[in-house]
Design a protein around this motif. Structure first.
Motif, PDB file in Angstrom:
ATOM      1  N   LEU A 129       1.003  -1.184  -0.275  1.00  0.00           N
ATOM      2  CA  LEU A 129       0.062  -0.090   0.212  1.00  0.00           C
ATOM      3  C   LEU A 129       0.875   1.294   0.057  1.00  0.00           C
ATOM      4  O   LEU A 129       1.610   1.471   0.991  1.00  0.00           O
ATOM      5  N   GLU A 130       1.026   1.862  -1.083  1.00  0.00           N
ATOM      6  CA  GLU A 130       1.743   3.140  -1.279  1.00  0.00           C
ATOM      7  C   GLU A 130       1.102   4.388  -1.978  1.00  0.00           C
ATOM      8  O   GLU A 130       0.644   4.474  -3.003  1.00  0.00           O
ATOM      9  N   ILE A 131       0.690   5.246  -1.023  1.00  0.00           N
ATOM     10  CA  ILE A 131      -0.117   6.428  -1.088  1.00  0.00           C
ATOM     11  C   ILE A 131       0.954   7.616  -0.588  1.00  0.00           C
ATOM     12  O   ILE A 131       0.949   8.024   0.569  1.00  0.00           O
ATOM     13  N   ARG A 132       1.723   8.037  -1.472  1.00  0.00           N
ATOM     14  CA  ARG A 132       2.660   8.932  -1.181  1.00  0.00           C
ATOM     15  C   ARG A 132       2.863  10.219  -2.212  1.00  0.00           C
ATOM     16  O   ARG A 132       2.525  10.260  -3.179  1.00  0.00           O
ATOM     17  N   ALA A 133       2.945  11.375  -1.267  1.00  0.00           N
ATOM     18  CA  ALA A 133       2.866  12.735  -1.954  1.00  0.00           C
ATOM     19  C   ALA A 133       1.892  13.105  -2.651  1.00  0.00           C
ATOM     20  O   ALA A 133       1.491  13.511  -3.943  1.00  0.00           O
ATOM     21  N   THR A 134       0.742  12.996  -1.984  1.00  0.00           N
ATOM     22  CA  THR A 134      -0.694  13.446  -2.414  1.00  0.00           C
ATOM     23  C   THR A 134      -1.306  14.431  -1.580  1.00  0.00           C
ATOM     24  O   THR A 134      -0.784  15.075  -0.492  1.00  0.00           O
ATOM     25  N   GLY A 135      -2.318  14.920  -1.610  1.00  0.00           N
ATOM     26  CA  GLY A 135      -3.140  15.752  -0.963  1.00  0.00           C
ATOM     27  C   GLY A 135      -4.188  14.989   0.068  1.00  0.00           C
ATOM     28  O   GLY A 135      -5.069  15.825   0.709  1.00  0.00           O
ATOM     29  N   LEU A 136      -4.140  13.830   0.323  1.00  0.00           N
ATOM     30  CA  LEU A 136      -4.996  13.313   1.209  1.00  0.00           C
ATOM     31  C   LEU A 136      -4.601  13.634   2.668  1.00  0.00           C
ATOM     32  O   LEU A 136      -3.673  14.061   3.065  1.00  0.00           O
ATOM     33  N   SER A 137      -5.853  13.810   3.474  1.00  0.00           N
ATOM     34  CA  SER A 137      -5.773  14.316   4.798  1.00  0.00           C
ATOM     35  C   SER A 137      -6.733  13.405   5.567  1.00  0.00           C
ATOM     36  O   SER A 137      -7.380  12.560   5.375  1.00  0.00           O
ATOM     37  N   GLY A 138      -6.843  14.009   7.142  1.00  0.00           N
ATOM     38  CA  GLY A 138      -7.512  13.451   7.936  1.00  0.00           C
ATOM     39  C   GLY A 138      -7.048  12.505   8.649  1.00  0.00           C
ATOM     40  O   GLY A 138      -5.675  11.761   8.258  1.00  0.00           O
ATOM     41  N   PRO A 139      -7.787  11.919   9.587  1.00  0.00           N
ATOM     42  CA  PRO A 139      -6.896  10.643  10.462  1.00  0.00           C
ATOM     43  C   PRO A 139      -6.934   9.485   9.705  1.00  0.00           C
ATOM     44  O   PRO A 139      -7.691   9.124   8.912  1.00  0.00           O
ATOM     45  N   LEU A 140      -6.061   8.553  10.198  1.00  0.00           N
ATOM     46  CA  LEU A 140      -5.823   7.294   9.506  1.00  0.00           C
ATOM     47  C   LEU A 140      -6.655   6.559  10.108  1.00  0.00           C
ATOM     48  O   LEU A 140      -6.583   6.168  11.411  1.00  0.00           O
ATOM     49  N   PRO A 141      -7.227   5.675   9.240  1.00  0.00           N
ATOM     50  CA  PRO A 141      -7.993   4.516   9.980  1.00  0.00           C
ATOM     51  C   PRO A 141      -7.162   3.287  10.606  1.00  0.00           C
ATOM     52  O   PRO A 141      -6.232   2.953  10.079  1.00  0.00           O
TER      53      PRO A 141
END
Length: 311
Positions: A129-141
């Motif tokens: 699972l590689e989600i890197r250098a994005t604008g994703l935000s909020g708490p991590l589940p």
């Protein structure tokens, strides 16, 4: 007059053509590898993230950039943004319906926003699972501990906030956790000294807002790499070291750690050690000069001696 009904051979031939001719059947039912349920999920992902180059009239396994299918099962096993210029939107909850997915890689997508979908927990076959250098935000589940096949978790350089998901080290095969360059805060959970994996562990938590003391359970851990730099961590970090450890790379710089350096026994394999910009006291043990260290930085502490590099 005969009662037998006469049927023209031409009519029979025409009927056969109308019923069985592949040219008249929808293309989705002829020669398409993409599994229908996978294609439905991908179309929802396309809609949510504005994927520009997925044509719903074509086969997702054959011509959709970033989609890789297994040759035997024709199920989607890889979803990647490597060949997609940019995505604008969010990751759909339908990502959890790609049940055969092994690798999910979204990299350098600053216009991809919103939360990390908790439905990722449904991906029982996911290894990377590689989600890197994005604008994703909020708490991590807190979902990663239940993912039995997960080996690599890279969520670095995003805008995630809140606390570190505590169950993460309980994923039985995980050996690489990278959460650096986010907005995570609070303490490092004690579970991060309880990795279930028997292999090498790499932990990257730098450039967040983490604070407090390191959990005592880290004394039982045996990392290969641990990077905690640029946080607000404090107290004693000497439990990370020991002659019985196999750790090779340690960066604790730019924190508030405070312990006595002469009490630290460095592992034989340690080659990189950065303790700069802390409140560490004492002097550099002479035995360190004869160790396998190739880089040592203890500057900006409260030491008696300053050494920056060891050739």
């Amino acid at each position: 007059m005969s009662n037998n009904t006469y049927t023209s051979p031409n009519l029979v031939l025409l009927s056969f053509i109308l019923i069985f001719s592949p040219a008249l059947l929808p293309i989705t039912y002829c020669h398409e590898r993409c599994h229908p349920s996978d294609k439905r999920a991908l179309l929802e992902i396309k809609k949510s993230a504005n994927v520009p180059n997925w044509n719903p009239r074509t086969d997702c396994c054959e011509s959709w950039p970033g989609v890789v299918c297994d040759d035997a099962t024709n199920r989607v096993t890889t979803l990647s943004s490597v060949v997609v210029d940019d995505l604008d939107g969010q990751i759909s909850l339908s990502i959890g319906n790609l049940l055969y997915l092994k690798r999910l890689s979204y990299v350098t997508l600053p216009r991809l926003i919103g939360p990390l979908p908790p439905t990722i927990a449904k991906l029982e076959n996911l290894e990377v699972l590689e989600i890197r250098a994005t604008g994703l935000s909020g708490p991590l589940p807190d979902i990663f501990g239940s993912m039995k096949m997960l080996t690599i978790l890279d969520l670095s350089d995003n805008k995630f906030s809140g606390s570190i998901p505590s169950s993460t080290p309980h994923a039985p095969n995980i050996g690489f956790v990278d959460l650096r360059s986010n907005k995570l805060h609070g303490q490092i959970p004690k579970q991060f000294g309880e990795f279930k994996s028997k292999g090498v562990i790499h932990l990257y938590l730098s450039s967040n807002n983490l604070s407090g003391n390191l959990p005592a359970t880290l004394a039982n851990s045996n990392f290969d790499t641990i990077i905690l730099s640029r946080n607000m961590l404090e107290g004693d970090a000497s439990m990370l070291f020991g002659t019985n450890k196999s750790i090779g790379f340690v960066d604790l710089s730019w924190n508030k750690f405070e312990f006595n350096l002469p009490n630290v026994r460095i592992p034989r394999n340690l080659s990189f050690l950065d303790l700069s910009h802390n409140m560490i006291t004492g002097e550099i043990p002479h035995v360190w000069i004869q160790s396998n260290l190739s880089y040592l930085d203890v500057s900006y502490n409260k030491l008696c001696i300053f050494i920056c590099n060891i050739a």
